[in-house]
Design an enzyme around this catalytic site. Sequence first.
Site, short mmCIF file in Angstrom:
data_model
loop_
_atom_site.label_atom_id
_atom_site.label_comp_id
_atom_site.label_asym_id
_atom_site.label_seq_id
_atom_site.Cartn_x
_atom_site.Cartn_y
_atom_site.Cartn_z
CE LYS A 10 -9.23 -41.78 33.02
NZ LYS A 10 -9.46 -42.32 31.67
CG ASN B 114 -14.78 -52.19 25.31
OD1 ASN B 114 -14.20 -51.70 26.27
ND2 ASN B 114 -15.65 -53.15 25.45
CD GLU C 232 -21.01 -54.56 35.33
OE1 GLU C 232 -20.75 -55.65 34.75
OE2 GLU C 232 -21.91 -54.44 36.16
CG LEU C 233 -14.13 -56.03 37.05
CD1 LEU C 233 -13.36 -56.62 38.21
CD2 LEU C 233 -13.75 -54.59 36.83
CB CYS D 64 -16.81 -57.22 28.76
SG CYS D 64 -18.53 -56.79 28.55
N GLY E 62 -13.77 -51.95 33.27
CA GLY E 62 -12.40 -52.07 32.77
C GLY E 62 -11.83 -53.41 33.18
N GLY E 63 -10.53 -53.49 33.23
CA GLY E 63 -9.88 -54.77 33.54
C GLY E 63 -9.75 -54.99 35.05
N1 LIG Z 1 -17.91 -56.15 32.21
C1 LIG Z 1 -18.07 -55.20 31.32
O1 LIG Z 1 -19.17 -54.68 31.15
C2 LIG Z 1 -16.91 -54.74 30.46
C3 LIG Z 1 -15.58 -54.97 30.81
N2 LIG Z 1 -14.55 -54.50 30.01
C4 LIG Z 1 -13.15 -54.79 30.35
O2 LIG Z 1 -12.30 -53.64 30.13
C5 LIG Z 1 -10.98 -54.05 29.76
C6 LIG Z 1 -10.51 -53.32 28.52
O3 LIG Z 1 -10.54 -51.97 28.65
P1 LIG Z 1 -9.24 -51.08 29.04
O4 LIG Z 1 -9.55 -49.67 28.68
O5 LIG Z 1 -8.01 -51.71 28.53
O6 LIG Z 1 -9.29 -51.25 30.61
P2 LIG Z 1 -8.46 -50.54 31.74
O7 LIG Z 1 -8.85 -51.26 32.98
O8 LIG Z 1 -7.04 -50.43 31.37
O9 LIG Z 1 -8.99 -49.02 31.77
C7 LIG Z 1 -10.33 -48.70 32.08
C8 LIG Z 1 -10.39 -47.27 32.58
O10 LIG Z 1 -9.73 -47.18 33.84
C9 LIG Z 1 -8.84 -46.06 33.85
N3 LIG Z 1 -7.73 -46.30 34.77
C10 LIG Z 1 -6.55 -46.92 34.51
N4 LIG Z 1 -5.77 -46.93 35.62
C11 LIG Z 1 -6.46 -46.31 36.60
C12 LIG Z 1 -6.21 -46.01 37.97
N5 LIG Z 1 -5.06 -46.33 38.55
N6 LIG Z 1 -7.18 -45.37 38.68
C13 LIG Z 1 -8.35 -45.04 38.11
N7 LIG Z 1 -8.64 -45.27 36.81
C14 LIG Z 1 -7.72 -45.91 36.05
C15 LIG Z 1 -8.42 -45.95 32.39
O11 LIG Z 1 -7.89 -44.67 32.14
C16 LIG Z 1 -9.72 -46.24 31.67
O12 LIG Z 1 -10.53 -45.08 31.60
C17 LIG Z 1 -11.10 -55.53 29.50
O13 LIG Z 1 -10.58 -56.29 30.57
C18 LIG Z 1 -12.59 -55.76 29.38
O14 LIG Z 1 -13.03 -57.06 29.63
C19 LIG Z 1 -14.82 -53.84 28.87
C20 LIG Z 1 -16.12 -53.62 28.48
C21 LIG Z 1 -17.26 -54.06 29.22
C1 LIG Z 2 -21.64 -55.55 28.41
N1 LIG Z 2 -22.29 -56.12 27.28
C2 LIG Z 2 -23.36 -56.94 27.43
O1 LIG Z 2 -23.91 -57.45 28.27
C3 LIG Z 2 -21.90 -56.00 26.00
C4 LIG Z 2 -21.03 -55.30 25.34
C5 LIG Z 2 -20.18 -54.25 25.87
C6 LIG Z 2 -18.78 -54.44 25.45
O2 LIG Z 2 -18.06 -55.23 26.02
O3 LIG Z 2 -18.37 -53.81 24.50
C7 LIG Z 2 -20.82 -55.63 23.92
O4 LIG Z 2 -20.76 -56.82 23.64
O5 LIG Z 2 -20.70 -54.73 23.11
#
Ligand SMILES: NC(=O)C1=CN([C@@H]2O[C@H](COP(=O)(O)OP(=O)(O)OC[C@H]3O[C@@H](n4cnc5c(N)ncnc54)[C@H](O)[C@@H]3O)[C@@H](O)[C@H]2O)C=CC1
Ligand SMILES: CN(C=O)/C=C(\CC(=O)O)C(=O)O
Length: 487
Positions: free
Chosen positions: A173, A150, A248-249, A282, A226-227
């Site tokens: 990546k 996203n 950033e989770l 997020c 990511g998560g």
């Molecule tokens: N705090 C923030 O700024 C944000 C946090 N997020 C969080 O991201 C999550 C959603 O995105 P997803 O793509 O489903 O997350 P994800 O955690 O599944 O994947 C994120 C990235 O990590 C990589 N990855 C997966 N397994 C790995 C491993 N074993 N080693 C290294 N890299 C690996 C994936 O290929 C991808 O590029 C949600 O939990 C969301 O809240 C999303 C946007 C902003």
């Molecule tokens: C990380 N963020 C703001 O502080 C906002 C985002 C990134 C995302 O989670 O996609 C947004 O709301 O678009």
Amino acid sequence: MQRFQCYINGEFADGEARFESIDPTTGRAWAEMPEAREADVNRAVEAARIALHDQPWSTLTATQRGKLLYKLADLVAENAGRLAELETRDTGKIIRETSSQIAYVADYYRYYAGIADKIEGSYLPIDKPDMDVWLRREPIGVVAMVVPWNSQLFLSAVKIGPALAAGCTMVVKASEDGPAPLLEFARLVHAAGFPAGVVNIVTGFGPSCGAALSRHPQVDHIAFTGGPETARHIVRNSAENLASTSLELGGKSPFIVFADADLESAANAQIAGIFAATGQSCVAGSRLIVEKSVKDRFLQILKSKAETIRIGSPLEMSTEVGPLATERQCNHVKALVARSLAAGAKLVTGGTAPEGAGFYYRPTILDCDGSASPSLENEFFGPVLSVLSFETEAEALHLANDSRFGLAAGVFTQNLTRAHRLMKGIRAGIVWVNTYRAVSPVAPFGGFGLSGHGREGGLEAALDYTRSKTVWLRTSDDPIPDPFVMR
Ligand SMILES: NC(=O)C1=CN([C@@H]2O[C@H](COP(=O)(O)OP(=O)(O)OC[C@H]3O[C@@H](n4cnc5c(N)ncnc54)[C@H](O)[C@@H]3O)[C@@H](O)[C@H]2O)C=CC1
Ligand SMILES: CN(C=O)/C=C(\CC(=O)O)C(=O)O
């Protein structure tokens, strides 16, 4: 089918394998992506390591680095429409949002362009008469950047911008889900004239590509979004190279509405907070905590707004809610709604997928008062709002902080002193008062608790891509006396 390539050492290249990218509106493949595996990752990291120490990058002045960043910002602004269309195509995020967000991404690069030659060291007032001592700020080194699907251009800009300003080199990546905009962005990096190897962009799967990158011995820092579960893998991988990490989770952000709030304005902010980007943000305000005396009225306003949201093709400017990015994500939302209803949550609206193809899900509101709904604890990353009510300010604060996450919070009230008390009491990295989901290059964001650590955006983030070197210069011409005393 459109084909994309990785960008390694200044060249566009296929990966070891290829995979198909799915159009979330149809569930069918629309593009072919390069799949980088360990050998590709190794080439990219080696290129970044060489570029870090070699000319021309290592000898560019900070002002020259800033000029390259300004060029990149201009290119992002010129190409924002095309990049937005690619992101919408590949992830289903509505064009109304991708077009404005990517145009704003140019401002993030511009902001960090301006910061490049403002990263200063310092002179230490040392307690010895014959010494000059100062701190130099040097780039942290080779940075591995791992991002989710996203807002990929936004979430990578808050890493690439400050890292380039600080003089780092990097391997980014892109997510395997929807990598098109970031792979296309590589063409702008190339056109801006960054030396080969400074920015490398690959995509591939987590366990092969992401893991190879984050545990690579030549990586000095890992910037991850990511998560939380994936973050645990990243931290374990960093035990191999002892790289520093910024994480950033996810979030389960509270959105608190007091009875004295402007309810119409709060409702619009809540709709934006949970249904914009189909809830795939997020910072989504996914837990509404509303004062009991106005709960029914507020839910009525939300329900009627939610039921008139235009669901449709994300490429149409009039669409307000598009599909979820992946089938996996859609199934996760459906399953968590079902578990929440089984646990006693009451459906206010939504709770179903519209007929037809694609990963769509209706804007959904769950009244969770009196239930132990799992929706209150677990991130949907989808268009589902969970509602709780309170009677006292203390109860509102307790509910807001009753989460392992701590990314963002919203407070809606006309009472200034109460707003101040809550702003201090809420455990989250961002508190918005009478607004929600406002962002700026100037303002850092990041989390508490399970939402991670480290901050992105703002000046602090650029400093995080540096480390200090302490330099001691003896200013006396006298020979060094007695070698057996500490000086
Ligand atoms: N705090 C923030 O700024 C944000 C946090 N997020 C969080 O991201 C999550 C959603 O995105 P997803 O793509 O489903 O997350 P994800 O955690 O599944 O994947 C994120 C990235 O990590 C990589 N990855 C997966 N397994 C790995 C491993 N074993 N080693 C290294 N890299 C690996 C994936 O290929 C991808 O590029 C949600 O939990 C969301 O809240 C999303 C946007 C902003
Ligand atoms: C990380 N963020 C703001 O502080 C906002 C985002 C990134 C995302 O989670 O996609 C947004 O709301 O678009």
